[in-house]
Scaffold this active site. Structure first.
Site, PDB file in Angstrom:
ATOM      1  N   HIS A  95       0.849  -1.198   0.000  1.00 17.34           N
ATOM      2  CA  HIS A  95       0.000   0.000   0.000  1.00 17.34           C
ATOM      3  C   HIS A  95       0.884   1.247   0.000  1.00 17.34           C
ATOM      4  O   HIS A  95       2.057   1.188   0.363  1.00 17.34           O
ATOM      5  CB  HIS A  95      -0.899   0.038   1.246  1.00 17.34           C
ATOM      6  CG  HIS A  95      -0.165   0.482   2.470  1.00 17.34           C
ATOM      7  ND1 HIS A  95       0.602  -0.388   3.221  1.00 17.34           N
ATOM      8  CD2 HIS A  95      -0.045   1.698   3.046  1.00 17.34           C
ATOM      9  CE1 HIS A  95       1.147   0.287   4.221  1.00 17.34           C
ATOM     10  NE2 HIS A  95       0.768   1.554   4.144  1.00 17.34           N
ATOM     11  N   LYS A 141       9.715  -0.539  -9.881  1.00 17.72           N
ATOM     12  CA  LYS A 141       9.188  -1.123 -11.121  1.00 17.72           C
ATOM     13  C   LYS A 141       9.593  -2.586 -11.146  1.00 17.72           C
ATOM     14  O   LYS A 141      10.399  -3.034 -10.327  1.00 17.72           O
ATOM     15  CB  LYS A 141       9.700  -0.367 -12.349  1.00 17.72           C
ATOM     16  CG  LYS A 141      11.206  -0.348 -12.496  1.00 17.72           C
ATOM     17  CD  LYS A 141      11.625   0.513 -13.681  1.00 17.72           C
ATOM     18  CE  LYS A 141      13.138   0.606 -13.773  1.00 17.72           C
ATOM     19  NZ  LYS A 141      13.565   1.439 -14.887  1.00 17.72           N
TER      20      LYS A 141
END
Length: 175
Positions: A95, A141
């Site tokens: 989160h 990423k």
């Protein structure tokens, strides 16, 4: 681009909306379980706690070093393959709370992955099998399988093909 679900909030910043997002009691239970795991020297005890109380998906022989911090709100969104190592004081986030929105995403770490100490894994990323993440890396990423990455921002240092070539060029060990 990371794969996250985005939720817009109005008024106060998104962290003020935390208990509309997740139950206070879930966070409290997760916090206690994570603190037990962070300080425990037993790898099998940590895996037992994280699998059974946090509902993380953890492969056999995966090791969490001392002080690893899994996500306290959504640990069930973390999957780690077999025989991987999560280094000292690494943070695994599923989160992120921003000013006008919060995001939730899966974290998927493959088999035989090495994550160096003090790294941070952000929500919505996949780390491929046999990858190596250098210490103190911000993984923002996806990490290709077999590659060696590091830095902040994270960059590919060696591709899987370059890593294979490097392994072939290493001298043989003698006993």
């Amino acid at each position: 681009m990371r794969r996250t679900e985005r939720f817009v909030v109005e008024g106060a910043n998104s962290l003020w909306h935390i208990y509309k997002t997740v139950s206070f009691w879930k966070v409290m239970k997760n916090f206690i379980v994570i603190q037990l795991g962070r300080y425990s020297p037993s790898l099998s005890f940590k895996n037992f706690l994280y699998r059974n109380f946090l509902h993380m998906k953890i492969g056999d022989e995966t090791s969490f070093a001392l002080m690893v911090m899994p996500d306290v709100m959504f640990p069930e969104r973390i999957t780690i393959g077999k025989n991987s190592i999560i280094g000292y004081n690494t943070t695994l986030l599923a989160h992120e709370y921003l000013i006008n929105e919060y995001r939730i995403g899966e974290v998927r770490i493959g088999d035989r992955v090495l994550i160096g100490a003090n790294s941070t894994i952000l929500p919505g990323v996949n780390i491929g099998d046999d990858a190596i993440v250098s210490a103190a890396t911000l993984v923002h990423k996806d990490v290709p399988a077999g590659s060696f990455v590091g830095g902040n921002p994270m960059k590919v240092i060696y591709t899987a093909e370059e890593m294979a070539t490097r392994r072939l060029m290493q001298p043989e060990k003698t006993s």
